[in-house]
Design a protein around this motif. Structure first.
Motif, short mmCIF file in Angstrom:
data_model
loop_
_atom_site.label_atom_id
_atom_site.label_comp_id
_atom_site.label_asym_id
_atom_site.label_seq_id
_atom_site.Cartn_x
_atom_site.Cartn_y
_atom_site.Cartn_z
N ASP A 146 0.84 -1.20 0.00
CA ASP A 146 0.00 0.00 0.00
C ASP A 146 0.87 1.25 0.00
O ASP A 146 0.61 2.22 -0.73
N TRP A 147 1.91 1.23 0.83
CA TRP A 147 2.81 2.38 0.92
C TRP A 147 3.54 2.57 -0.41
O TRP A 147 3.69 3.70 -0.89
N SER A 148 3.99 1.48 -1.01
CA SER A 148 4.69 1.56 -2.29
C SER A 148 3.78 2.11 -3.38
O SER A 148 4.21 2.95 -4.20
N ASP A 149 2.53 1.65 -3.42
CA ASP A 149 1.59 2.15 -4.43
C ASP A 149 1.39 3.66 -4.28
O ASP A 149 1.33 4.40 -5.26
N GLU A 150 1.29 4.10 -3.04
CA GLU A 150 1.11 5.52 -2.78
C GLU A 150 2.32 6.33 -3.23
O GLU A 150 2.20 7.38 -3.88
N GLN A 151 3.52 5.83 -2.89
CA GLN A 151 4.73 6.54 -3.25
C GLN A 151 5.01 6.51 -4.75
O GLN A 151 5.68 7.40 -5.28
N SER A 152 4.51 5.49 -5.43
CA SER A 152 4.75 5.34 -6.86
C SER A 152 3.79 6.18 -7.71
O SER A 152 3.95 6.25 -8.94
N ASP A 153 2.81 6.78 -7.08
CA ASP A 153 1.83 7.59 -7.80
C ASP A 153 2.51 8.84 -8.38
O ASP A 153 3.14 9.60 -7.64
N PRO A 154 2.39 9.07 -9.68
CA PRO A 154 3.03 10.24 -10.30
C PRO A 154 2.61 11.57 -9.68
O PRO A 154 3.35 12.56 -9.77
N SER A 155 1.44 11.59 -9.04
CA SER A 155 0.99 12.83 -8.40
C SER A 155 1.50 12.99 -6.98
O SER A 155 1.26 14.02 -6.34
N GLY A 156 2.23 11.98 -6.49
CA GLY A 156 2.74 12.03 -5.13
C GLY A 156 3.88 13.02 -4.97
O GLY A 156 4.59 13.33 -5.93
N PRO A 157 4.09 13.50 -3.75
CA PRO A 157 5.11 14.53 -3.51
C PRO A 157 6.55 14.05 -3.70
O PRO A 157 7.45 14.86 -3.91
N TYR A 159 7.57 11.73 -6.03
CA TYR A 159 7.76 11.07 -7.33
C TYR A 159 9.02 11.57 -8.04
O TYR A 159 9.76 10.79 -8.64
N GLY A 160 9.28 12.86 -7.95
CA GLY A 160 10.47 13.42 -8.58
C GLY A 160 11.75 12.87 -7.97
O GLY A 160 12.73 12.60 -8.69
N TRP A 161 11.73 12.67 -6.65
CA TRP A 161 12.92 12.12 -5.99
C TRP A 161 13.17 10.70 -6.46
O TRP A 161 14.32 10.33 -6.75
N TYR A 162 12.12 9.90 -6.57
CA TYR A 162 12.29 8.52 -7.02
C TYR A 162 12.73 8.48 -8.49
O TYR A 162 13.51 7.61 -8.88
N THR A 163 12.25 9.41 -9.28
CA THR A 163 12.68 9.47 -10.68
C THR A 163 14.18 9.71 -10.76
O THR A 163 14.90 9.03 -11.52
N ALA A 164 14.67 10.65 -9.96
CA ALA A 164 16.11 10.94 -9.95
C ALA A 164 16.90 9.73 -9.47
O ALA A 164 17.97 9.41 -10.01
N GLY A 171 20.47 4.54 -15.31
CA GLY A 171 21.06 5.34 -16.38
C GLY A 171 20.18 6.51 -16.74
O GLY A 171 18.94 6.43 -16.66
N PRO A 172 20.79 7.63 -17.17
CA PRO A 172 20.03 8.85 -17.43
C PRO A 172 19.05 8.73 -18.59
O PRO A 172 18.07 9.49 -18.67
N ASP A 173 19.29 7.79 -19.50
CA ASP A 173 18.42 7.65 -20.67
C ASP A 173 17.48 6.44 -20.57
O ASP A 173 16.79 6.11 -21.55
N ALA A 174 17.47 5.77 -19.42
CA ALA A 174 16.64 4.58 -19.26
C ALA A 174 15.16 4.93 -19.34
O ALA A 174 14.73 5.99 -18.85
N THR A 175 14.39 4.06 -19.97
CA THR A 175 12.94 4.21 -19.98
C THR A 175 12.39 3.67 -18.66
O THR A 175 12.56 2.47 -18.36
N LEU A 176 11.79 4.51 -17.87
CA LEU A 176 11.32 4.11 -16.55
C LEU A 176 9.88 3.62 -16.62
O LEU A 176 9.03 4.24 -17.27
N THR A 177 9.62 2.50 -15.98
CA THR A 177 8.29 1.90 -15.97
C THR A 177 7.68 1.97 -14.58
O THR A 177 8.36 2.24 -13.59
N THR A 178 6.39 1.69 -14.52
CA THR A 178 5.72 1.68 -13.22
C THR A 178 6.31 0.60 -12.31
O THR A 178 6.34 0.76 -11.09
N LYS A 179 6.82 -0.48 -12.93
CA LYS A 179 7.42 -1.54 -12.13
C LYS A 179 8.76 -1.12 -11.55
O LYS A 179 9.16 -1.59 -10.47
N ILE A 184 11.68 0.30 -6.49
CA ILE A 184 12.52 1.16 -5.65
C ILE A 184 11.79 1.60 -4.39
O ILE A 184 12.39 1.69 -3.31
N THR A 185 10.48 1.84 -4.49
CA THR A 185 9.74 2.23 -3.28
C THR A 185 9.56 1.05 -2.33
O THR A 185 9.60 1.22 -1.11
#
Length: 363
Positions: A146-157, A159-164, A171-179, A184-185
């Motif tokens: 439940d916590w991971s789903d919440e943190q993985s939400d693109p609208s979550g506060p 999300y940008g940190w997890y993207t980085a 890798g900087p050019d990797a295609t990132l998926t919901t999985k 990571i969360t």
């Protein structure tokens, strides 16, 4: 020394695997008791473990099952700490064979439940009230998925940190998926749960001896084990300064069902295994994961020193098992993953090998 231990594990595993089943319905020892192992007042915000009001005071608690050896009245006993896999509600029926094997051989078995997980032993529905002194307790805190789903939400506060963080890992050019975000969360939460495992270890070594003398457990004779999500948690914990120091950490199919969903699992588990501070043993059942034996192989390869591994050949599920799994929507891999821990035959295959390594290390 390592090669001798590997040979011993292999010999014992082969011998046990060839024995016919003598299983009967497993019954938990009557001395199994629920223990509260982590409880404290916390701030009203900022701590995801504090979600339940108890007697008007915001507090946190985690509970688990402590089972002492059959007919034992002693102290300074060896112990096996077992961290469970995923699932919001657990039952001791799923660990009965593991418990029976080790308690009948003189070990204390301590099974702490993780955050947000309730107990359904005996068919009791977990309660959100302070019923944690009997079966049916509910641990406070957010459940990991439940916590991971919440943190993985693109609208979550965050999300940008997890993207980085993912860009840094993949890798900087990797295609990132919901999985990838899910991986990571989830692993980040497991890192927090290592702190709860530490609290469980602290609680265990503080328990009095059964004879009223000394302590129940010898702090120098503790093995830390975990299955599935719990396997990942103990591998992460193997790189941390736990007190008391486990003499052995056993990863049982850690991340096996998630492995192929994201490279994050491999990267993070290899990183922890490469920094392990205690002997690390990895186990997996061939055929239980679409990744093959990689979840165990990569942990083993990354460990480099003080490493042991036991891998089993494919075992055959009964028609009833397969039909039951299909009816519940599970894959054959998932069935093998679960039966590895719950079936008499399978526990009898791996437990002697694990115990042999434990004994070689003085546990």
């Amino acid at each position: 020394m390592r090669n001798q231990l590997l040979a011993l594990v292999s010999t014992l595993t082969a011998a046990i695997a060839g024995q016919p089943s003598t299983a009967s319905a497993c019954t938990m020892p009557s001395n199994a008791r629920v223990h509260v192992y982590w409880t404290t007042a916390r701030p009203t915000s900022g701590d995801d473990r504090c979600t339940v009001q108890i007697d008007g005071t915001l507090a946190c608690h985690l509970s688990g099952w402590l089972i002492t050896p059959t007919l034992s009245t002693g102290s300074n006993l060896p112990a096996l700490v077992y961290v469970h896999g995923s699932g919001k509600a657990k039952s001791t029926s799923s660990t009965c064979e593991l418990v029976s094997y080790y308690t009948s051989r003189g070990y204390v078995v301590w099974m702490p439940y993780m955050r947000g997980v309730g107990d359904k032993t005996g068919g009791v529905t977990p309660s959100l009230q302070n019923s944690n002194l009997s079966a049916g307790f509910q641990n406070t805190g957010a459940y990991i998925d439940d916590w991971s789903d919440e943190q993985s939400d693109p609208s979550g506060p965050n999300y940008g940190w997890y993207t980085a963080a993912l860009r840094g890992l993949l890798g900087p050019d990797a295609t990132l998926t919901t999985k990838d975000y899910k991986a990571i969360t989830t692993i980040e939460y497991m890192d927090d749960e290592v702190g709860d495992v530490q609290a469980a270890l602290t609680y265990l070594v503080g328990q009095p001896g059964l004879n009223g003398l000394g302590k129940l457990v010898d702090p120098n004779r503790i093995a830390l084990t975990g299955h599935s999500y719990g396997g990942v948690t103990v591998v992460r914990g193997s790189a941390q300064p736990l007190t008391p120091m486990p003499k052995l950490v056993v990863d049982m199919s850690g991340g096996a069902l998630s492995w192929n969903s994201s490279r994050v699992w491999s990267i993070e588990m290899r990183d922890s295994a490469s920094q392990h501070q205690y002997p690390l043993m990895a186990q997996i059942v061939e055929g239980e994961s679409t990744a093959g034996t990689l979840p165990a192989d990569e942990v083993y390869d990354a460990a480099q020193t003080q490493r042991f591994i036991a891998k089993y050949s494919t075992f055959t599920l009964s028609t009833d098992d397969i039909n039951d799994c299909n009816a519940q929507g599970y894959t054959t891999e998932h069935c093998k993953h679960v039966h590895f821990m719950t079936d008499f035959d399978q526990v009898q295959r791996w437990a002697p090998g694990v115990r042999a390594v434990m004994q070689s290390l003085g546990i």
